[in-house]
Design a protein around this motif. Sequence first.
Motif, PDB file in Angstrom:
ATOM      1  N   ASN A 269     -11.565  -7.890  -7.304  1.00  0.00           N
ATOM      2  CA  ASN A 269     -11.147  -6.552  -6.906  1.00  0.00           C
ATOM      3  C   ASN A 269      -9.657  -6.616  -6.608  1.00  0.00           C
ATOM      4  N   ILE A 270      -8.904  -5.625  -7.047  1.00  0.00           N
ATOM      5  CA  ILE A 270      -7.458  -5.588  -6.796  1.00  0.00           C
ATOM      6  C   ILE A 270      -7.144  -4.435  -5.855  1.00  0.00           C
ATOM      7  N   THR A 271      -6.370  -4.727  -4.814  1.00  0.00           N
ATOM      8  CA  THR A 271      -5.902  -3.687  -3.907  1.00  0.00           C
ATOM      9  C   THR A 271      -4.388  -3.815  -3.722  1.00  0.00           C
ATOM     10  N   ARG A 272      -3.783  -2.749  -3.268  1.00  0.00           N
ATOM     11  CA  ARG A 272      -2.347  -2.708  -3.024  1.00  0.00           C
ATOM     12  C   ARG A 272      -2.125  -2.480  -1.521  1.00  0.00           C
ATOM     13  N   ARG A 273      -1.279  -3.322  -0.901  1.00  0.00           N
ATOM     14  CA  ARG A 273      -0.987  -3.184   0.527  1.00  0.00           C
ATOM     15  C   ARG A 273       0.530  -3.025   0.696  1.00  0.00           C
ATOM     16  N   TYR A 274       0.944  -1.822   1.053  1.00  0.00           N
ATOM     17  CA  TYR A 274       2.374  -1.555   1.256  1.00  0.00           C
ATOM     18  C   TYR A 274       2.866  -2.221   2.530  1.00  0.00           C
ATOM     19  N   ARG A 275       4.100  -2.673   2.489  1.00  0.00           N
ATOM     20  CA  ARG A 275       4.698  -3.362   3.632  1.00  0.00           C
ATOM     21  C   ARG A 275       5.229  -2.380   4.669  1.00  0.00           C
ATOM     22  N   ASN A 276       5.591  -1.183   4.229  1.00  0.00           N
ATOM     23  CA  ASN A 276       6.152  -0.179   5.128  1.00  0.00           C
ATOM     24  C   ASN A 276       5.181   0.993   5.204  1.00  0.00           C
ATOM     25  N   PRO A 277       4.778   1.397   6.409  1.00  0.00           N
ATOM     26  CA  PRO A 277       3.824   2.511   6.519  1.00  0.00           C
ATOM     27  C   PRO A 277       4.388   3.833   5.994  1.00  0.00           C
ATOM     28  N   ASN A 278       5.704   3.953   5.885  1.00  0.00           N
ATOM     29  CA  ASN A 278       6.342   5.173   5.375  1.00  0.00           C
ATOM     30  C   ASN A 278       6.742   5.023   3.907  1.00  0.00           C
ATOM     31  N   HIS A 279       6.003   4.225   3.158  1.00  0.00           N
ATOM     32  CA  HIS A 279       6.355   3.908   1.774  1.00  0.00           C
ATOM     33  C   HIS A 279       6.464   5.138   0.882  1.00  0.00           C
TER      34      HIS A 279
ATOM     35  N   LYS B 261       7.875   7.852   1.436  1.00  0.00           N
ATOM     36  CA  LYS B 261       9.195   8.467   1.583  1.00  0.00           C
ATOM     37  C   LYS B 261      10.304   7.588   1.013  1.00  0.00           C
ATOM     38  N   MET B 262       9.949   6.393   0.555  1.00  0.00           N
ATOM     39  CA  MET B 262      10.940   5.432   0.079  1.00  0.00           C
ATOM     40  C   MET B 262      10.947   5.366  -1.447  1.00  0.00           C
ATOM     41  N   CYS B 263      12.085   4.967  -1.987  1.00  0.00           N
ATOM     42  CA  CYS B 263      12.207   4.735  -3.422  1.00  0.00           C
ATOM     43  C   CYS B 263      12.152   3.222  -3.657  1.00  0.00           C
ATOM     44  N   GLY B 264      11.196   2.772  -4.460  1.00  0.00           N
ATOM     45  CA  GLY B 264      11.085   1.341  -4.740  1.00  0.00           C
ATOM     46  C   GLY B 264      10.447   0.547  -3.625  1.00  0.00           C
ATOM     47  N   SER B 265       9.518   1.137  -2.909  1.00  0.00           N
ATOM     48  CA  SER B 265       8.872   0.475  -1.779  1.00  0.00           C
ATOM     49  C   SER B 265       8.102  -0.768  -2.228  1.00  0.00           C
ATOM     50  N   GLY B 266       8.233  -1.844  -1.469  1.00  0.00           N
ATOM     51  CA  GLY B 266       7.551  -3.096  -1.786  1.00  0.00           C
ATOM     52  C   GLY B 266       6.114  -3.112  -1.306  1.00  0.00           C
ATOM     53  N   TYR B 267       5.292  -3.828  -2.027  1.00  0.00           N
ATOM     54  CA  TYR B 267       3.890  -3.976  -1.639  1.00  0.00           C
ATOM     55  C   TYR B 267       3.346  -5.304  -2.142  1.00  0.00           C
ATOM     56  N   ASP B 268       2.206  -5.691  -1.586  1.00  0.00           N
ATOM     57  CA  ASP B 268       1.489  -6.888  -2.017  1.00  0.00           C
ATOM     58  C   ASP B 268       0.306  -6.450  -2.875  1.00  0.00           C
ATOM     59  N   VAL B 269       0.120  -7.146  -3.976  1.00  0.00           N
ATOM     60  CA  VAL B 269      -1.061  -6.962  -4.812  1.00  0.00           C
ATOM     61  C   VAL B 269      -2.041  -8.056  -4.389  1.00  0.00           C
TER      62      VAL B 269
END
Length: 109
Positions: free
Chosen positions: A37-47, A49-57
């Motif tokens: 199963n693949i999920t995406r977890r953003y590093r910033n809770p306000n992602h 509103k951001m351009c190019g927000s980082g996340y973990d796959v």
Amino acid sequence: MSEIKAKKEALLSFDSFDGGGPSYSVSIVDSSVAKYNITRRYRNPNHEKMCGSGYDVIIAFSGIEPGKTEVKIECRSPIADNYDAVYELEVDENLSVTVTEREHTNIIL
């Protein structure tokens, strides 16, 4: 080479970002042994509103039946490094999963 010791669910984590970050595809040679199963977890809770927000796959592997199989993960991006990674998955009699990295190859597209 790295190894994730046996757990009911084995997790692999990869970096990406919105707007050109790598995408990941998974192929399991023997899908009767394990599933994922693949999920995406953003590093910033306000992602949003951001351009190019980082996340973990996060790729979570679960055992279906005891055995061993190979998994290939392809990382592709129009602006970041591309590579293929090959792992061995071993599922024990308790359906715990151990993941061992076997190969990591940079790809030039």
